[in-house]
Write a protein that holds these residues in place. Structure first.
Motif, PDB file in Angstrom:
ATOM      1  N   UNK A  54       0.829  -1.098  -0.047  1.00 41.37           N
ATOM      2  CA  UNK A  54      -0.010   0.055   0.058  1.00 41.37           C
ATOM      3  C   UNK A  54       0.780   1.286  -0.218  1.00 41.37           C
ATOM      4  N   UNK A  55       2.057   1.206  -0.061  1.00 35.83           N
ATOM      5  CA  UNK A  55       3.006   2.297   0.131  1.00 35.83           C
ATOM      6  C   UNK A  55       2.830   3.241  -1.505  1.00 35.83           C
ATOM      7  N   UNK A  56       2.699   4.408  -1.267  1.00 33.11           N
ATOM      8  CA  UNK A  56       2.411   4.877  -2.732  1.00 33.11           C
ATOM      9  C   UNK A  56       2.967   6.509  -2.528  1.00 33.11           C
ATOM     10  N   UNK A  57       3.097   7.244  -3.524  1.00 38.16           N
ATOM     11  CA  UNK A  57       3.474   8.677  -3.479  1.00 38.16           C
ATOM     12  C   UNK A  57       4.667   8.920  -3.081  1.00 38.16           C
ATOM     13  N   UNK A  58       4.891   9.907  -2.259  1.00 42.66           N
ATOM     14  CA  UNK A  58       6.072  10.402  -1.754  1.00 42.66           C
ATOM     15  C   UNK A  58       6.606   9.329  -0.865  1.00 42.66           C
ATOM     16  N   UNK A  59       6.039   8.652   0.034  1.00 41.59           N
ATOM     17  CA  UNK A  59       6.424   7.698   0.803  1.00 41.59           C
ATOM     18  C   UNK A  59       7.198   6.489  -0.307  1.00 41.59           C
ATOM     19  N   UNK A  60       6.525   6.139  -1.347  1.00 43.50           N
ATOM     20  CA  UNK A  60       6.922   5.047  -1.948  1.00 43.50           C
ATOM     21  C   UNK A  60       8.640   5.489  -2.567  1.00 43.50           C
ATOM     22  N   UNK A  61       8.445   6.822  -2.846  1.00 42.20           N
ATOM     23  CA  UNK A  61       9.643   7.259  -3.656  1.00 42.20           C
ATOM     24  C   UNK A  61      10.671   7.325  -2.445  1.00 42.20           C
ATOM     25  N   UNK A  62      10.506   7.691  -1.290  1.00 44.11           N
ATOM     26  CA  UNK A  62      11.507   7.687  -0.227  1.00 44.11           C
ATOM     27  C   UNK A  62      11.900   6.350   0.008  1.00 44.11           C
ATOM     28  N   UNK A  63      10.732   5.421   0.325  1.00 43.13           N
ATOM     29  CA  UNK A  63      11.365   4.084   0.765  1.00 43.13           C
ATOM     30  C   UNK A  63      11.999   3.379  -0.302  1.00 43.13           C
ATOM     31  N   UNK A  64      11.601   3.573  -1.608  1.00 42.51           N
ATOM     32  CA  UNK A  64      12.613   2.942  -2.801  1.00 42.51           C
ATOM     33  C   UNK A  64      13.974   3.508  -2.853  1.00 42.51           C
ATOM     34  N   UNK A  65      14.387   4.865  -2.299  1.00 41.00           N
ATOM     35  CA  UNK A  65      15.744   5.105  -2.351  1.00 41.00           C
ATOM     36  C   UNK A  65      16.112   4.707  -0.829  1.00 41.00           C
ATOM     37  N   UNK A  66      15.599   4.624  -0.068  1.00 41.75           N
ATOM     38  CA  UNK A  66      16.065   4.135   1.402  1.00 41.75           C
ATOM     39  C   UNK A  66      16.545   2.483   0.952  1.00 41.75           C
ATOM     40  N   UNK A  67      15.843   2.092   0.298  1.00 45.51           N
ATOM     41  CA  UNK A  67      16.064   0.407   0.049  1.00 45.51           C
ATOM     42  C   UNK A  67      17.146   0.450  -0.718  1.00 45.51           C
ATOM     43  N   UNK A  68      17.210   1.015  -1.658  1.00 43.02           N
ATOM     44  CA  UNK A  68      18.237   1.201  -2.903  1.00 43.02           C
ATOM     45  C   UNK A  68      19.572   1.399  -2.185  1.00 43.02           C
ATOM     46  N   UNK A  69      19.620   2.404  -1.451  1.00 44.04           N
ATOM     47  CA  UNK A  69      20.729   3.008  -0.322  1.00 44.04           C
ATOM     48  C   UNK A  69      21.379   1.789   0.532  1.00 44.04           C
ATOM     49  N   UNK A  70      20.458   0.900   0.887  1.00 49.38           N
ATOM     50  CA  UNK A  70      20.813  -0.102   1.937  1.00 49.38           C
ATOM     51  C   UNK A  70      21.628  -1.111   0.996  1.00 49.38           C
ATOM     52  N   UNK A  71      21.018  -1.298  -0.209  1.00 52.06           N
ATOM     53  CA  UNK A  71      21.700  -2.546  -1.083  1.00 52.06           C
ATOM     54  C   UNK A  71      23.054  -1.946  -1.246  1.00 52.06           C
ATOM     55  N   UNK A  72      23.074  -0.541  -1.746  1.00 53.49           N
ATOM     56  CA  UNK A  72      24.411   0.120  -2.390  1.00 53.49           C
ATOM     57  C   UNK A  72      25.467  -0.087  -1.245  1.00 53.49           C
ATOM     58  N   UNK A  73      25.024   0.122   0.341  1.00 61.92           N
ATOM     59  CA  UNK A  73      25.923  -0.014   1.301  1.00 61.92           C
ATOM     60  C   UNK A  73      26.287  -1.533   1.438  1.00 61.92           C
ATOM     61  N   UNK A  74      25.568  -2.588   1.225  1.00 59.10           N
ATOM     62  CA  UNK A  74      25.807  -3.875   1.239  1.00 59.10           C
ATOM     63  C   UNK A  74      26.892  -4.195   0.148  1.00 59.10           C
ATOM     64  N   UNK A  75      26.463  -3.688  -1.184  1.00 60.92           N
ATOM     65  CA  UNK A  75      27.484  -4.036  -2.236  1.00 60.92           C
ATOM     66  C   UNK A  75      28.956  -3.476  -1.768  1.00 60.92           C
ATOM     67  N   UNK A  76      28.917  -2.107  -1.186  1.00 62.91           N
ATOM     68  CA  UNK A  76      30.211  -1.697  -0.787  1.00 62.91           C
ATOM     69  C   UNK A  76      30.862  -2.023   0.244  1.00 62.91           C
ATOM     70  N   UNK A  77      30.173  -2.567   1.044  1.00 60.10           N
ATOM     71  CA  UNK A  77      30.485  -3.494   2.339  1.00 60.10           C
ATOM     72  C   UNK A  77      31.187  -4.612   1.917  1.00 60.10           C
ATOM     73  N   UNK A  78      30.421  -5.676   1.313  1.00 59.11           N
ATOM     74  CA  UNK A  78      31.053  -7.057   1.087  1.00 59.11           C
ATOM     75  C   UNK A  78      31.162  -7.164  -0.464  1.00 59.11           C
ATOM     76  N   UNK A  79      31.294  -6.231  -1.288  1.00 66.29           N
ATOM     77  CA  UNK A  79      31.629  -6.546  -2.543  1.00 66.29           C
ATOM     78  C   UNK A  79      33.141  -7.086  -2.774  1.00 66.29           C
ATOM     79  N   UNK A  80      34.188  -6.618  -2.205  1.00 69.16           N
ATOM     80  CA  UNK A  80      35.643  -7.095  -2.419  1.00 69.16           C
ATOM     81  C   UNK A  80      35.389  -8.664  -2.109  1.00 69.16           C
TER      82      UNK A  80
END
Length: 201
Positions: A143-169
């Motif tokens: 049910x997440x939509x609008x601004x909440x969905x936009x913020x949520x997607x970016x937060x999730x993507x940032x979390x995954x980006x941190x995982x890639x940076x942290x564990x990538x090597x």
């Protein structure tokens, strides 16, 4: 009575390994959720507690209880936690040991095989979370939509980006061919164990 503390990240197979080992050893411990966040500041209180302000930090972490014989320890590796639990097991029989005497190398091969497979899967999931919008959208609350969905997607993507940076090597070493070869090795080892058990009946 003071108890040990396990810093635990529920989706992590490495955290599960640590928990299973502590349970098998009959250890008394509490569980504290790992502060998974795309922001470094969220980890700062835990980093301050364990004396690791700038180095790599990940779940699981075991903070052992201090007693009259030894001070508290910080163990930041699931296999290290499992070995610590095995050494402090309440069981007196060798059959209940996770690392039986004389079988350490064989157990280590199994552990390495699982680690390789887990790293490969984590690499695939993290890369999908960074590059595939459908993955980030699927992880949002219903049910997440609008601004909440936009913020949520970016937060999730940032979390995954941190995982890639942290564990990538670390994860980049776990290529698919290596994982498949190791899986075949583990399967052959398992069949050999079953065959020996069957023949000894």
């Amino acid at each position: 009575m003071s108890v040990h503390e396990l810093i635990y990240l529920a989706p992590s197979p490495f955290s599960q390994r640590a928990k299973w080992a502590l349970d098998a050893a009959g250890a008394h411990y509490t569980i504290t959720p790992y502060p998974m966040s795309p922001f470094y500041m969220a980890e700062l209180p835990l980093r301050w507690r364990i004396g690791n302000l700038t180095g790599k930090m990940t779940a699981p972490i075991l903070i052992t209880a201090a007693d009259d014989k030894q001070p508290s320890q910080v163990i930041m590796d699931s296999t290290g936690i499992a070995k610590w639990a095995d050494q402090h097991s309440r069981s007196s029989t060798d059959n209940a040991r996770l690392f039986p005497e004389g079988c350490e190398e064989e157990v280590d091969r199994w552990v390495q095989a699982v680690d390789q497979a887990s790293s490969w899967l984590r690499q695939g999931l993290a890369n999908a979370g960074v590059n595939n919008p459908a993955v980030t959208a699927a992880l949002l609350p219903p049910g997440t939509s609008g601004l909440g969905a936009l913020i949520g997607r970016n937060m999730v993507r940032m979390s995954f980006t941190r995982v890639v940076k942290k564990y990538g090597p670390e994860d980049s070493k776990a290529d698919q061919d290596k994982v498949l070869r190791r899986d075949l090795l583990v399967t052959s080892m398992l069949l050999a164990v079953v065959q020996r058990a069957w023949c000894s009946r």
